[in-house]
Design an enzyme around this catalytic site. Structure first.
Site, PDB file in Angstrom:
ATOM      1  N   VAL A  27       0.927  -1.308   0.166  1.00  0.00           N
ATOM      2  CA  VAL A  27      -0.094   0.028   0.060  1.00  0.00           C
ATOM      3  C   VAL A  27       1.022   1.023   0.086  1.00  0.00           C
ATOM      4  CG1 VAL A  27      -1.694   1.376   1.288  1.00  0.00           C
ATOM      5  CG2 VAL A  27      -2.009  -0.881   1.018  1.00  0.00           C
ATOM      6  N   SER A 220       7.304   6.345   0.630  1.00  0.00           N
ATOM      7  CA  SER A 220       8.705   5.798   0.762  1.00  0.00           C
ATOM      8  C   SER A 220       9.173   5.149   1.966  1.00  0.00           C
ATOM      9  CB  SER A 220       9.731   7.077   0.418  1.00  0.00           C
ATOM     10  OG  SER A 220       9.449   7.642  -0.671  1.00  0.00           O
ATOM     11  N   ARG A 221       7.831   4.834   2.770  1.00  0.00           N
ATOM     12  CA  ARG A 221       8.123   4.074   4.087  1.00  0.00           C
ATOM     13  C   ARG A 221       8.703   5.006   4.974  1.00  0.00           C
ATOM     14  NH1 ARG A 221       4.764  -0.206   3.167  1.00  0.00           N
ATOM     15  NH2 ARG A 221       4.411   0.652   1.283  1.00  0.00           N
ATOM     16  N   LEU A 222       8.663   6.048   4.941  1.00  0.00           N
ATOM     17  CA  LEU A 222       9.091   7.220   5.758  1.00  0.00           C
ATOM     18  C   LEU A 222       7.970   7.511   6.614  1.00  0.00           C
ATOM     19  CD1 LEU A 222      12.081   9.281   4.021  1.00  0.00           C
ATOM     20  CD2 LEU A 222      12.212   7.540   5.749  1.00  0.00           C
TER      21      LEU A 222
END
Ligand SMILES: Cc1cc2nc3c(=O)[nH]c(=O)nc-3n(C[C@H](O)[C@H](O)[C@H](O)COP(=O)(O)O)c2cc1C
Length: 242
Positions: A27, A220-222
């Site tokens: 996601v 970006s998974r940040l």
């Protein structure tokens, strides 16, 4: 849908067969989640008024966008049966929220009740996947007062009250039929009783968190993670790396 029973475990595979490439499931957080309107980054200032208003707000927003059981939380306890402490987790419903903590109701003689009697600490996690949000709390757990349990008990539908009397939660039972028979016997027992009393083995627990973490999924998974630690009435807020 059919009732789950112990003779059919594993036989439903064909019925529910959907190709599931688990490794490919992904996601992209942080892009307009189901009308949450949440394109601002969670930051430390959101916690200026304390953790409880923000948790309440997130539950309200989850409710507003139609998430089922927005007050469901996965409750982890610790079992020391067998020597080595082990975590145990299951879902319960948060039925009370205040600056003191979160309240849930259950059977005091259940597995979790036994575990909390031995180790009175727990962790609870709310997940609203459609909003890309999670809240994690952990801290000491104590029984709610008999008065507050009674107030909540009276708000429950009669069927739920009968179920709480009929079920010896977490104990094995031979069959669905035996469970239905236990409910029928309980219904009969209270047939003439208007106000069913609170079972002695049933009531609330208050989890008083000393640590609460708000998580907001981002690109970006940040992701944004903001943690509140509460000690002696003071709160310390930190941002954690994702
Ligand atoms: C969405 C959902 C909500 C639940 N809410 C509760 C609850 O509020 N109280 C409860 O005792 N069990 C609740 N359960 C059942 C528990 O997950 C669990 O099966 C039960 O409490 C027995 O747990 P234990 O054997 O670890 O004590 C809920 C389950 C689901 C899936």
């Amino acid at each position: 849908m059919r009732d789950l029973d112990n003779s059919s475990l594993g036989q439903d595979a064909a019925e529910y067969a959907v190709p599931a490439d688990l490794a490919a499931m992904r996601v992209d957080y942080g892009v307009a989640h189901f009308g949450s309107g949440d394109d601002t980054d969670l930051d430390e200032t959101w916690l200026a008024g304390g953790w409880e208003p923000l948790l309440r707000h997130w539950i309200e927003q989850a409710t507003a966008v139609g998430i089922a059981e927005p007050n469901a939380m996965v409750l982890a306890t610790v079992t020391v049966a067998g020597g080595t402490p082990r975590p145990v987790a299951r879902t319960v419903l948060c039925k009370g929220l205040s600056s003191e903590g979160v309240t849930f109701y259950t059977n005091y003689d259940s597995a979790k009740g036994m575990q909390l009697a031995e180790v009175p600490f727990a962790a609870a996690t709310f997940l609203w996947a459609a909003l890309g949000r999670q809240v994690h709390l952990r801290g000491a757990v104590e029984r709610a007062s008999a008065e507050s349990t009674a107030v909540y008990w009276r708000s429950r539908p009669r069927e739920s009250q009968l179920g709480a009397w009929a079920s010896q939660q977490s104990r094995p039972i031979a069959s669905r039929a035996e469970l239905d028979a236990a409910l029928a016997a309980t219904t009969e027992r209270f047939a003439e009783v208007d106000d069913i009393p609170v079972p002695p083995h049933w009531g609330g627990y208050l989890l008083r968190p000393d640590e609460i973490e708000f998580w907001q999924g981002r690109r970006s998974r940040l992701h944004n993670r903001v943690r509140v630690r509460v000690a002696e009435g003071r709160q310390v807020v930190d941002r954690l790396q994702p």
